[in-house]
Design a protein around this motif. Structure first.
Motif, short mmCIF file in Angstrom:
data_model
loop_
_atom_site.label_atom_id
_atom_site.label_comp_id
_atom_site.label_asym_id
_atom_site.label_seq_id
_atom_site.Cartn_x
_atom_site.Cartn_y
_atom_site.Cartn_z
N PHE A 170 0.84 -1.20 0.00
CA PHE A 170 0.00 0.00 0.00
C PHE A 170 0.87 1.25 0.00
CE2 PHE A 170 -2.17 3.31 2.51
CZ PHE A 170 -3.37 3.44 1.80
N ARG A 171 1.84 1.30 0.91
CA ARG A 171 2.75 2.44 0.98
C ARG A 171 3.51 2.62 -0.34
NH1 ARG A 171 7.81 2.20 3.40
NH2 ARG A 171 7.98 0.42 2.00
N ASN A 172 4.03 1.53 -0.88
CA ASN A 172 4.80 1.62 -2.13
C ASN A 172 3.95 2.13 -3.29
OD1 ASN A 172 6.98 0.62 -0.73
ND2 ASN A 172 6.77 -1.47 -1.49
N ALA A 173 2.70 1.67 -3.36
CA ALA A 173 1.83 2.12 -4.45
C ALA A 173 1.59 3.62 -4.36
CB ALA A 173 0.50 1.36 -4.39
N LEU A 174 1.37 4.15 -3.16
CA LEU A 174 1.16 5.59 -3.02
C LEU A 174 2.43 6.37 -3.37
CD1 LEU A 174 -0.95 5.78 0.25
CD2 LEU A 174 -1.73 6.25 -2.08
N VAL A 175 3.58 5.88 -2.92
CA VAL A 175 4.84 6.57 -3.22
C VAL A 175 5.10 6.60 -4.72
CG1 VAL A 175 7.34 6.42 -2.94
CG2 VAL A 175 5.85 6.08 -0.96
N GLU A 176 4.70 5.54 -5.41
CA GLU A 176 4.90 5.47 -6.86
C GLU A 176 3.79 6.15 -7.65
OE1 GLU A 176 5.20 1.29 -7.41
OE2 GLU A 176 7.10 1.13 -6.30
N GLY A 177 2.82 6.77 -6.95
CA GLY A 177 1.75 7.48 -7.63
C GLY A 177 0.66 6.59 -8.18
N ASP A 178 0.57 5.35 -7.68
CA ASP A 178 -0.41 4.39 -8.18
C ASP A 178 -1.53 4.23 -7.15
OD1 ASP A 178 -1.81 2.37 -9.35
OD2 ASP A 178 -0.15 0.95 -9.48
N SER A 179 -2.39 5.22 -7.04
CA SER A 179 -3.44 5.19 -6.03
C SER A 179 -4.48 4.10 -6.30
CB SER A 179 -4.13 6.55 -5.93
OG SER A 179 -4.70 6.92 -7.17
N ASP A 180 -4.66 3.71 -7.57
CA ASP A 180 -5.64 2.66 -7.89
C ASP A 180 -5.27 1.35 -7.21
OD1 ASP A 180 -7.12 4.40 -9.42
OD2 ASP A 180 -6.25 3.76 -11.33
N ASN A 181 -4.00 0.95 -7.30
CA ASN A 181 -3.57 -0.28 -6.66
C ASN A 181 -3.62 -0.16 -5.14
OD1 ASN A 181 -3.17 -2.06 -8.75
ND2 ASN A 181 -1.04 -1.47 -9.09
N ALA A 182 -3.31 1.03 -4.63
CA ALA A 182 -3.38 1.23 -3.18
C ALA A 182 -4.81 1.05 -2.68
CB ALA A 182 -2.85 2.61 -2.81
N LEU A 183 -5.78 1.61 -3.39
CA LEU A 183 -7.18 1.52 -2.97
C LEU A 183 -7.68 0.08 -2.94
CD1 LEU A 183 -8.62 4.58 -4.94
CD2 LEU A 183 -8.26 4.43 -2.47
N GLU A 184 -7.18 -0.76 -3.81
CA GLU A 184 -7.61 -2.16 -3.85
C GLU A 184 -7.25 -2.91 -2.57
OE1 GLU A 184 -6.01 -3.97 -7.30
OE2 GLU A 184 -7.24 -2.82 -8.71
N LEU A 185 -6.35 -2.37 -1.77
CA LEU A 185 -5.91 -3.04 -0.55
C LEU A 185 -6.69 -2.58 0.68
CD1 LEU A 185 -2.05 -2.89 -1.19
CD2 LEU A 185 -3.64 -4.75 -1.72
N LEU A 186 -7.64 -1.65 0.52
CA LEU A 186 -8.44 -1.16 1.64
C LEU A 186 -9.70 -1.98 1.81
CD1 LEU A 186 -8.13 2.68 1.01
CD2 LEU A 186 -6.81 1.29 2.62
N SER A 187 -10.24 -1.96 3.02
CA SER A 187 -11.47 -2.70 3.29
C SER A 187 -12.65 -2.07 2.56
CB SER A 187 -11.74 -2.74 4.79
OG SER A 187 -12.16 -1.46 5.26
N ASP A 188 -13.66 -2.89 2.28
CA ASP A 188 -14.85 -2.39 1.59
C ASP A 188 -15.55 -1.33 2.43
OD1 ASP A 188 -14.37 -4.12 -0.49
OD2 ASP A 188 -15.73 -5.68 0.26
#
Length: 495
Positions: free
Chosen positions: A372-390
């Motif tokens: 999650f942290r890596n996706a945000l640092v790399e500017g990939d918020s879509d992949n980060a959001l997929e790791l959050l709870s519904d």
């Protein structure tokens, strides 16, 4: 008094540098794990993890449970021979370190690391043997939890080029990191001892063992590997510590009809003085009259074919570095255990099964937060959001969450979400993991720490993050820097 405080603060900073990257010419210590572990959950689900210690000091029959193992007469000869086929090895290293300043344990207590990966040996076009690195991962450990680590991709270190007189391998165009300058452990040279010239039990050989600091290997790694040095920097001249341990022929075996020799490197002691590599920007006070004394012990056991093909090795070491600065004494103690096993070969030699590694629920959760942290640092918020709870996504909406989390990382830096790679408290209870990690905000004064609390739900097939809270203190609500939960979406305004 001001001078005393300045030196002491610098000494603690030096401790951090020496603890993990300052394992110089002698390599980091190697040996048994301590009886106690850093704090973490004691639940069975956390303990049943990839932190399970390596099986050590197994006899030959235990190593080759699926093979026919018999004691044997000596082979006609025992010599290293350049291979004519490729052989794959698995590598596991366990490291424990602790430090004291003037007899007082340093902040943070002891640290643990594991190194996992492998290497490959084979014939070279212009050399008798070439060794290449497979993927190697180096990670910190929190109790039973192996945290996300840094990975050395396969083939990115300089190839090791070797020649032999039959008794010992000698590196050509070295030193390389993989062979003798790895840094956090000695390097694979420790698995290829001198071979006795005689084949009878009790025959001995003196091993000319050279061990380098990682700094010493930078010139070769820059030229033949994938190391990039800062512009204008010059690698130091190589500097080795040379040791002369004894290797003894213990016994001959036949494993599935193949003659195999068991060698021992009896426990031996060493000591030497060295000059510590200080971090950039160290004060003149810190550098003045600084000395470092190194003491330690090593021992090892090895299985080879009569043609010098390595099948199995285990090496242990205890090491103590005493550094004196401005009248204060820093003691860095380390223990290290390494094990290498032949996994497959094009040659007809006995192989061993790879070590089985499975992730615990806690390890899966920590890795998910790192992703999650890596996706945000790399500017990939879509992949980060997929790791959050519904529930979190339904409450706040994907767009609002992406805006808050992306701007927070942009304003305060990647460590503003903590560093899941580093040790911290991790607990597991009924499908839920709670982790605590430290970090820094770009806007805070150097040395100020922020605390991150993360709660994740772990299912059979996936892990979802339910809560992320950031605050100057470790707490369970009312976070003042950042909160992402089903109750609240908040980030501190720009300073």
């Amino acid at each position: 008094m001001a001078t005393f405080v300045s030196i002491r603060s610098s000494l603690v900073l030096l401790l951090v540098a020496l603890l993990w990257i300052g394992c110089s010419e002698g390599g980091c210590g190697e040996a048994q794990s301590p009886d106690s572990e850093p704090a973490s959950s004691s639940s069975d689900d956390v303990q049943q993890s990839s932190r399970q210690p390596l099986n050590r000091h197994l006899d030959v029959a235990e190593l080759f449970e699926q093979s026919t193992v018999e004691s044997s007469e000596a082979a006609d000869s025992l010599r290293y021979v350049g291979p004519d086929c490729t052989t794959d090895y698995g590598l596991d290293v366990e490291i424990e370190q602790s430090a004291e300043v003037d007899g007082t344990p340093a902040p943070g207590g002891g640290q643990s690391m594991v190194i996992r990966g492998g290497f490959q040996t084979g014939p070279g076009e212009d050399h008798e043997m070439v060794i290449q690195n497979d993927e190697i991962t180096q990670t910190f450990v929190s109790g039973a939890v192996v945290n996300p680590g840094s990975t050395q991709p396969a083939g990115t270190l300089a190839d090791v080029w070797l020649t032999t007189d039959g008794a010992q391998w000698e590196e050509i165009d070295g030193p390389t990191i993989l062979w003798s300058g790895y840094g956090s452990f000695t390097g694979v040279t420790i698995f290829f001892p001198a071979l006795p010239g005689e084949v009878e039990e009790g025959a001995r050989a003196e091993w000319n063992l050279e061990i380098f600091s990682q700094q010493s290997a930078l010139a070769v790694e820059q030229r033949r590997g994938q190391v990039e040095l800062p512009e204008g920097s010059t690698p130091p001249e190589p500097s080795a510590q040379i040791f002369s341990p004894t290797v003894e022929l213990h016994q001959w075996w036949q494993i599935d009809g193949v003659p195999v020799v068991e060698l021992r490197m009896p426990r031996w002691e060493y000591e030497y003085d060295e000059t510590a590599d200080l971090p950039d920007g160290s004060s003149e006070e810190l550098a003045r009259d600084m000395s470092a004394a190194v003491t330690g012990t090593k021992q090892g056991r090895y299985l080879f074919t009569a043609e010098g093909v390595l099948i199995f090795a285990e090496v242990s070491e205890d090491r103590r570095v005493t550094t004196t600065v401005g009248g204060e004494e820093l003691v860095n103690s380390a223990s290290f255990y390494s094990q290498v096993r032949l996994l497959s070969s094009e040659c007809d030699v006995p192989a061993l099964n790879p070590r089985e590694v499975s992730e615990s629920p806690a390890e899966r959760a920590v890795q998910t937060y790192a992703d999650f942290r890596n996706a945000l640092v790399e500017g990939d918020s879509d992949n980060a959001l997929e790791l959050l709870s519904d529930e979190v996504l339904r409450t706040h909406g994907a767009e609002a969450i992406a805006d808050v989390m992306t701007s927070y990382v942009e304003d305060f830096g990647p460590t503003a979400l903590g560093m899941p790679e580093f040790p911290g408290e991790t607990s597991y209870d009924d499908g839920q993991v709670r982790m605590e990690r430290s970090g820094t905000l770009r806007t805070l004064d150097a040395g100020e720490t922020i605390h991150v609390v993360v709660i994740a739900e772990v299912g059979d097939d996936d892990v979802r993050l339910q809560l992320i809270g950031v605050d100057p203190l470790v707490q369970d609500e009312d976070w003042s820097y950042l909160e992402l939960s089903s109750d609240r979406l908040w980030r501190v305004p720009n300073p």
